[in-house]
Design an enzyme around this catalytic site. Structure first.
Site, PDB file in Angstrom:
ATOM      1  N   ASP A 202       0.836  -1.195   0.000  1.00 27.05           N
ATOM      2  CA  ASP A 202       0.000   0.000   0.000  1.00 27.05           C
ATOM      3  C   ASP A 202       0.882   1.260   0.000  1.00 27.05           C
ATOM      4  OD1 ASP A 202      -2.744   1.052   0.343  1.00 27.05           O
ATOM      5  OD2 ASP A 202      -1.999   1.810   2.254  1.00 27.05           O
ATOM      6  N   GLU A 266       1.747  -0.458  -4.931  1.00 27.06           N
ATOM      7  CA  GLU A 266       0.774   0.572  -5.316  1.00 27.06           C
ATOM      8  C   GLU A 266       1.605   1.844  -5.543  1.00 27.06           C
ATOM      9  OE1 GLU A 266      -3.069   3.209  -3.875  1.00 27.06           O
ATOM     10  OE2 GLU A 266      -1.546   2.617  -2.448  1.00 27.06           O
TER      11      GLU A 266
HETATM   12  C1  GLC Z   1      -4.202   3.120  -0.638  1.00 28.59           C
HETATM   13  C2  GLC Z   1      -5.400   2.217  -0.580  1.00 28.59           C
HETATM   14  C3  GLC Z   1      -6.573   3.032  -0.125  1.00 28.59           C
HETATM   15  C4  GLC Z   1      -6.289   3.567   1.256  1.00 28.59           C
HETATM   16  C5  GLC Z   1      -4.988   4.345   1.265  1.00 28.59           C
HETATM   17  C6  GLC Z   1      -4.502   4.554   2.670  1.00 28.59           C
HETATM   18  O1  GLC Z   1      -4.318   4.101  -1.598  1.00 28.59           O
HETATM   19  O2  GLC Z   1      -5.597   1.593  -1.812  1.00 28.59           O
HETATM   20  O3  GLC Z   1      -7.766   2.281  -0.133  1.00 28.59           O
HETATM   21  O4  GLC Z   1      -7.327   4.386   1.681  1.00 28.59           O
HETATM   22  O5  GLC Z   1      -3.953   3.659   0.613  1.00 28.59           O
HETATM   23  O6  GLC Z   1      -4.053   3.337   3.214  1.00 28.59           O
END
Ligand code: GLC
Ligand code: CA
Length: 533
Positions: A202, A266
């Protein structure tokens, strides 16, 4: 796990938002046993790996992205034993199980943060980012959190503020503290020793913050539209270069396992070169990285072709691109890209499946599932509730439609699903399995070609044709000819045409040779292979 080397390259991943996939005990919340019950289906749609949205204990202020214990399972979803069983059952069918790891921040209910709040000399104080307010009592700098408010919350008892790039209940960890590294190395090993195949990381671009806490600048007109819509450009509160050394270290640990564990980031990065950097210029960082310029391009020939080509040009040699178009934050592509047009959905799936590399489907993509209009009083995503004007994220987190029954076969008939089911008509697993012309059966066909390695194998993408309707490209000896428009398109295929149709979005052309000049229907896609000798 699947018989590929390495197992994730060119694989088909399926992203399960666990709370919404399948409920095994009638409490209205999807769970790990539900995922186990769906393994036959996952196999049938050609899944090599599942990535589960956060499974760890959490107060759910951000639905699991606020972790209060990195070594357990959220009781809503099941137990550690349920997860072990899922891994075992899935692996037996050649399906790897990836979890979501949240290393950028913890929950404010995490014992580390509770200790940190006890004072400036607390043992865990240094795990988080603290700074004193300015002389006029304003926040330490101009950084904004994901709701558009100051990213700092003042703690009156110690006279300092803590940083949260997301919600105030998600304090950011301080990756300048070596102890945080040690903690996460142990967390990685804890799960990898249990057979977890890897992690989706994440906020992978965000872990380090500027050591001087400098103010973020405003975006410029040259920035990607996704950045220029924000008040400030996040160059100091995230996107710091120090994160690369961390991924080189994690990669060494991952590679020490057999089979090697996978790191899928991500990586919210719109500069292609910097995006490519996440794979490591020596191929020694993340194995896979989400490609957000692709997610936010349009399903339009020129826009998509240019995005794909720019992506491939920026990746280091040997890197595996990742193609995805939906997730739990950005919404579902059948809505965003296709406006619910089933032909366009098939075209998008055909393009996703035929690009070289790893595909990540979000649950329901294979059905053409649409976003659900969740009425304001039923919305549960605090981050978007606090940000009026932005599209909420609940719309893309609603339960999976398994059938046309009440509650869509997701949970017991009498149960109350945690988010509304919505109206899906014949967009559900049962109806679509029975219909040979459905999106689901079309995906099934594509998935078989990916299984055989005819689609998805790593190779250059060679542009064959590009105009304002058609994008035709070759990957190895397979050519994809896509009319990405809602008008018929006539084109001369030349050499491309000396092939037969492996897959077409209209049912009619399978196995046929295509004529020299072909008229493609709106959104028609042909995938062509050389005629067998
Ligand atoms: C990422 C996740 C999202 C979350 C954020 C904070 O972007 O995909 O859903 O709210 O991180 O953890
Ligand atoms: Ca349940």
């Amino acid at each position: 796990m699947a018989q590929r080397t390495p197992w994730w390259r060119g694989a088909t991943f399926y992203h399960i938002y666990v709370r919404s996939w399948r409920d095994s005990n009638g409490d209205g919340i999807g769970d790990l046993t539900g995922v186990c019950q769906g393994l036959d289906y996952l196999q049938w749609i050609g899944t090599d790996a599942i990535w589960l949205s956060p499974t760890m204990p959490s107060p759910n202020t951000d639905w699991g992205y606020d972790v209060s214990d990195y070594r357990d399972v959220h009781p809503d979803l099941g137990t550690l034993a349920d997860l072990d069983l899922l891994v075992e059952d899935a692996n037996r069918r050649g399906i790897a199980v990836m979890l979501d790891l949240v290393p950028n921040h913890t929950s404010s209910a995490h014992p580390w943060f509770i200790d940190a709040l006890s004072g400036r000399t607390a043992t865990y104080r240094g795990y988080y980012v603290w700074a004193p307010p300015k002389a006029d009592a304003s926040p330490p700098n101009n950084w904004l959190d994901a709701t558009g408010r100051s990213a700092w919350t003042y703690d009156p008892s110690s006279g300092e503020s803590y940083l949260h790039n997301f919600l105030p209940t998600q304090p950011d960890l301080n990756w300048w503290d070596e102890r945080v590294h040690e903690e996460f190395e142990q967390i990685l090993r804890f799960w990898w020793d249990r057979g977890i195949a890897g992690f989706r990381i994440d906020v992978a671009h965000g872990l380090y913050k500027d050591a001087l806490l400098r103010d973020n600048p405003p975006p410029s007109a040259l920035d990607h539209p996704m950045l220029s819509r924000s008040a400030l450009k996040p160059v100091y509160n995230s996107h710091r270069p120090e994160v690369h050394a961390l991924y080189r270290r994690w990669r060494q640990i991952a590679d020490g396992y057999q089979p090697a564990r996978a790191l899928l980031g991500e990586t919210w990065e719109f500069d292609y070169e910097r995006f490519g950097d996440f794979y490591g210029r020596d191929g020694d960082e993340l194995n896979l990285a989400f490609n957000f310029p692709f997610v936010f391009s349009d399903l339009q020939s020129v826009s998509l072709a240019e995005t794909v080509e720019a992506t491939l040009a920026a990746l280091p040699p040997g890197a595996t691109p990742v193609w995805t178009a939906s997730n739990h934050d950005v919404g579902r592509f059948p809505s965003r890209w296709c406006g619910g047009n089933e032909r366009a959905v098939k075209a998008a799936l055909a393009v996703l499946a035929s690009l070289p590399g790893t595909v990540v489907l979000y649950y329901g993509d294979e059905l053409g599932m649409l976003d659900v209009d969740v009425p304001p009083e039923l919305r549960l995503d605090e981050m978007t509730i606090l940000r009026p004007g932005r599209e909420g994220r609940d719309r893309c987190r609603t339960p999976m439609p398994w059938s046309a029954a009440k509650n869509a076969g997701f949970t017991a008939d009498g149960a109350r699903p945690w988010l509304p089911i919505g109206e899906h008509g014949s967009i559900n697993v049962q109806s679509e399995q029975a219909d040979p012309a459905s999106v689901l059966n079309f995906w099934h066909q594509l998935s078989l070609l990916r299984r055989e390695g005819r689609l998805g194998a790593l190779a250059d993408v060679e542009r064959l044709l590009l105009d304002d309707q058609i994008w035709a490209f070759a990957v190895g000896d397979v050519a994809t000819v896509a009319n990405l428009s809602d008008r018929a398109a006539k084109t001369k295929l030349g050499d491309i045409g000396t092939r037969t149709v492996l897959v077409s979005t209209g049912l009619s052309r399978h196995g046929q040779r295509v004529p020299e000049e072909v008229e493609l229907e709106p959104w028609e896609v042909l995938i062509l292979a050389p005629v067998a000798p």
